[in-house]
Scaffold this motif. Structure first.
Motif, PDB file in Angstrom:
ATOM      1  N   ARG A   1      -7.847  80.225  70.254  1.00  0.00           N
ATOM      2  CA  ARG A   1      -6.171  79.833  69.922  1.00  0.00           C
ATOM      3  C   ARG A   1      -5.599  80.698  68.843  1.00  0.00           C
ATOM      4  O   ARG A   1      -4.496  81.346  68.989  1.00  0.00           O
TER       5      ARG A   1
ATOM      6  N   LEU B   1      -2.517  83.312  70.050  1.00  0.00           N
ATOM      7  CA  LEU B   1      -1.394  83.341  69.260  1.00  0.00           C
ATOM      8  C   LEU B   1      -0.944  84.253  67.984  1.00  0.00           C
ATOM      9  O   LEU B   1       0.107  84.722  68.050  1.00  0.00           O
TER      10      LEU B   1
ATOM     11  N   VAL C   1       2.347  84.916  69.919  1.00  0.00           N
ATOM     12  CA  VAL C   1       3.227  83.810  69.168  1.00  0.00           C
ATOM     13  C   VAL C   1       4.495  83.801  69.531  1.00  0.00           C
ATOM     14  O   VAL C   1       5.539  82.939  69.934  1.00  0.00           O
TER      15      VAL C   1
ATOM     16  N   TYR D   1       6.985  81.210  71.591  1.00  0.00           N
ATOM     17  CA  TYR D   1       8.158  80.586  71.180  1.00  0.00           C
ATOM     18  C   TYR D   1       9.323  81.108  71.783  1.00  0.00           C
ATOM     19  O   TYR D   1      10.190  79.991  72.213  1.00  0.00           O
TER      20      TYR D   1
ATOM     21  N   VAL E   1       6.079  71.281  69.781  1.00  0.00           N
ATOM     22  CA  VAL E   1       4.632  70.898  69.889  1.00  0.00           C
ATOM     23  C   VAL E   1       4.393  70.317  71.338  1.00  0.00           C
ATOM     24  O   VAL E   1       3.787  70.475  71.893  1.00  0.00           O
TER      25      VAL E   1
ATOM     26  N   ALA F   1       5.302  72.953  73.784  1.00  0.00           N
ATOM     27  CA  ALA F   1       4.105  73.860  74.236  1.00  0.00           C
ATOM     28  C   ALA F   1       2.859  73.162  74.794  1.00  0.00           C
ATOM     29  O   ALA F   1       2.113  73.823  75.484  1.00  0.00           O
TER      30      ALA F   1
ATOM     31  N   LEU G   1      -3.441  74.729  74.680  1.00  0.00           N
ATOM     32  CA  LEU G   1      -3.052  75.510  73.514  1.00  0.00           C
ATOM     33  C   LEU G   1      -2.832  74.439  72.273  1.00  0.00           C
ATOM     34  O   LEU G   1      -3.096  74.789  70.902  1.00  0.00           O
ATOM     35  N   VAL G   2      -2.008  73.350  72.559  1.00  0.00           N
ATOM     36  CA  VAL G   2      -1.999  72.319  71.455  1.00  0.00           C
ATOM     37  C   VAL G   2      -2.389  71.151  72.433  1.00  0.00           C
ATOM     38  O   VAL G   2      -2.618  70.837  73.596  1.00  0.00           O
TER      39      VAL G   2
ATOM     40  N   ASP H   1      -5.312  71.444  65.994  1.00  0.00           N
ATOM     41  CA  ASP H   1      -5.002  72.598  67.027  1.00  0.00           C
ATOM     42  C   ASP H   1      -3.327  72.516  66.797  1.00  0.00           C
ATOM     43  O   ASP H   1      -2.793  73.755  67.128  1.00  0.00           O
ATOM     44  N   GLN H   2      -2.563  71.517  66.341  1.00  0.00           N
ATOM     45  CA  GLN H   2      -1.016  71.698  66.122  1.00  0.00           C
ATOM     46  C   GLN H   2      -0.986  72.360  64.853  1.00  0.00           C
ATOM     47  O   GLN H   2       0.047  73.482  64.790  1.00  0.00           O
TER      48      GLN H   2
ATOM     49  N   PHE I   1      -1.328  76.126  65.890  1.00  0.00           N
ATOM     50  CA  PHE I   1      -0.037  76.611  66.460  1.00  0.00           C
ATOM     51  C   PHE I   1       1.300  77.017  65.551  1.00  0.00           C
ATOM     52  O   PHE I   1       1.855  77.964  65.489  1.00  0.00           O
TER      53      PHE I   1
END
Length: 435
Positions: A57, A61, A65, A69, A86, A89, A96-97, A120-121, A124
């Motif tokens: 991850r 990112l 990223v 985004y 989130v 995402a 990813l999250v 994981d959040q 991110f």
């Protein structure tokens, strides 16, 4: 699903590996007992699988990223708050999250039995906030007024009063008076308190009849402090133990939402405000009883702080095992690095009667004098020159990019702390205490 990214070739290499690793983690953890019931070997196996997925991850990112985004926010034409971001995402980039159902399955569990999906959040959101492109856009999104505040604004402008579960807001003599009123738990903070506080701060900033704000604790019904005012006992450790303190809706929203609005103001879409897109106002805090943890963190963003002579301040981060919000960023500015370490690392409590208390509070008065002193402080801060100068002070003392860099690392480090074995053990013992 391969994400739609400009760097298709790079994404095609990393994305399948990431999704495969995420699926492996999910299958493995489902097959194992709950985290609190696993053997040392099972815990090691789960940790190794999670670490492998998290490393991927971070790599993904680091490379993508901004593209991620931009896809989520339609090239930054849409402002998404933390929770919305989130969630978006999780739908657009599965793996990813954590997904909504993964988070929902965790909500009913005590902290010791969670898998740590919020880490994981944190990965991110660290990447987003680190970005010089995405980070400022997310900060601005969090400075916009909440939909709840916009719904309540007409009523507040008409009546001057809004009653919420954790906060009472009253406008009187040009001052917005925010009273924290969780009387049964000494104003301990949780997700509901953060929501109510951000709503109240938005209303105070958006109401043109308000010129200055005040934050104070209300009278308690708690047996030990019945009938007495208390400022704040900090984070609700019982809620943390039971799994009801969230990374996004509490720990990050608190800092990037209402506390940052106290510093920077609320962002509004008003062409007439060409000189500044944010509505800012000066703020006074008055401490009765104690300001523990998050209570002391709050004081570091106020323009004038008053305290009763029998009050005290503390940041028991070492005892709780978590990071005390943005205090690590702000406390040294007020108290110097040595005292900051004594308080944050060593758990030192500062009584209002100590000389060092004057580094945190502008005025220390006898409890019976606090009401009158508050009114004088509100009058002194009610002025256009005060407003302009506080804006320049905040710009010099806390540059936005420095704050953003701190919050980027905080997003991950606090998530890791939430699931540290020492934290789970400490809050578990606290949660087991009788009320």
């Amino acid at each position: 699903m391969t994400p739609v990214l400009p760097e298709r070739e790079q994404a095609a290499v990393l994305w399948p590996s990431l999704t495969e690793a995420a699926e492996h983690v999910e299958k493995l953890t489902v097959s194992l007992p709950k985290p609190g019931q696993r053997s040392p070997e099972q815990r090691a196996e789960a940790a190794a699988a999670k670490d492998a997925a998290r490393a991927l991850r971070v790599q993904f990112l680091d490379a993508h990223v901004d593209a991620v985004y931009d896809q989520l926010t339609e090239d930054r034409s849409v402002s998404l708050r933390l929770a919305e971001l989130v969630e978006a995402a999780a739908i657009a980039f599965p793996g990813l999250v954590p997904s909504d159902w993964q988070l929902a399955s965790e909500r009913s569990r005590p902290q010791a039995d969670k898998e740590g999906h919020e880490i994981d959040q944190g990965i991110f959101l660290r990447a987003v906030l680190r970005s010089a492109v995405a980070g400022p856009h997310l900060l601005d999104a969090m400075l916009r007024p909440t939909p709840r505040a916009l719904r309540l604004l007409p009523e507040f402008r008409r009546t001057g009063v809004v009653e919420m579960e954790a906060v009472r807001l009253e406008r009187r003599d040009g001052a917005a008076r925010l009273t924290m009123c969780r009387d049964d738990c000494l104003n301990a903070e949780d997700d509901q308190q953060v929501d109510d506080m951000e709503t109240a701060v938005d209303l105070a900033l958006l109401d043109p009849a308000v010129r200055v704000g005040l934050l104070r604790g209300g009278e308690m019904s708690h047996p030990r402090y019945r009938g007495k005012r208390v400022f704040s006992a900090g984070i609700n450790l019982k809620n943390l133990s039971s799994g009801n303190i969230s990374l996004v809706d509490f720990l990050l929203r608190r800092e990037l939402g209402y506390i940052h609005k106290l510093v920077r103001g609320v962002l509004v879409d008003d062409p007439g405000r060409w000189h500044s897109p944010r509505v800012e106002k000066p703020w006074v805090a008055a401490v009765d009883g104690f300001a523990i943890g998050g209570g002391t963190q709050l004081l570091l963003v106020f323009d004038h702080v008053l305290a009763a002579s029998d009050a005290y301040f503390s940041l028991p981060a070492a005892k709780e095992g978590i990071i005390p919000g943005v205090a690590n960023f702000r406390f040294s500015r007020y108290a110097g690095p040595r005292l900051a370490r004594q308080v944050i690392l060593g758990g030192r409590r500062i009584w209002a009667t100590e000389p060092d208390a004057r580094l945190l509070a502008d005025e220390i008065v006898e409890p019976h004098e606090l009401d009158a002193t508050i009114e004088r402080a509100l009058m002194r801060l009610d002025g256009d020159a005060v407003l302009a100068n506080r804006r320049m002070l905040n710009l010099a003392e806390e540059p936005v990019d420095a704050f953003r860099a701190y919050m980027a690392e905080f997003a991950l480090q606090q998530a890791l702390r939430l699931y540290g074995e020492d934290v789970i053990d400490k809050v578990g013992r606290f949660g087991a205490r009788p009320v």
